[in-house]
Design an enzyme around this catalytic site. Sequence first.
Site, PDB file in Angstrom:
ATOM      1  CB  SER A  12       1.819   7.521  -7.384  1.00  0.00           C
ATOM      2  OG  SER A  12       2.492   8.041  -8.101  1.00  0.00           O
ATOM      3  CE  LYS A  15       4.111  11.198  -5.885  1.00  0.00           C
ATOM      4  NZ  LYS A  15       3.770   9.855  -7.229  1.00  0.00           N
ATOM      5  CB  SER A  72       0.768  11.828  -8.379  1.00  0.00           C
ATOM      6  OG  SER A  72       1.430  10.646  -7.218  1.00  0.00           O
TER       7      SER A  72
END
Length: 185
Positions: A12, A15, A72
Amino acid sequence: GQNTHLRWPQASLTKLMLAAVVADKIEGGELKLSDPVTASKNAQGMGGTQVFLMAGETFTLDELMTAAMVESANDAAYAVAEHVAGSADAFVALMNRKARALGMADTEFHCVHGLPPSPGGFENLTTCDDMIRLAREALQHSQILSWTSIEQTTFRNGTLVITNKNKLVGRVPGVDGLKTGYTRR
């Protein structure tokens, strides 16, 4: 450092690049935080951490970026990518272009959220050195830090509590955000 150029899945942390591209477009006047973003069937189908978007639901860009950066939420990241570039693949191209512009020579993006790929797919890969470059870029955009410094907030008109996956935010003095990421690999 040790192994700072070792290529590794970024999970993640992907991101952060989503946020960097979005922040550039906001600052360039191409997007506004108030822009309505409608979730697609593809966004609805994202696995992993999510805010349970349903196809056809509309939220503001700010709400979805908050969900992507705090909780997330993979579905929120996907919906934003489709809105910004027309498709997730087109947004991945923007991410890779931004990575090259930042000198992230050992990074490659294949998805907008960082989930492990389907069989036969390719993982997003990066290095510690390249993630430092991305973090430095992220810190140039106050909006990114505004999203990632949120310890807890709500989504869906207050009906869904979302909590920062970075457990240091709000608990360790001086920790004010950015992103964490984890996959089994």
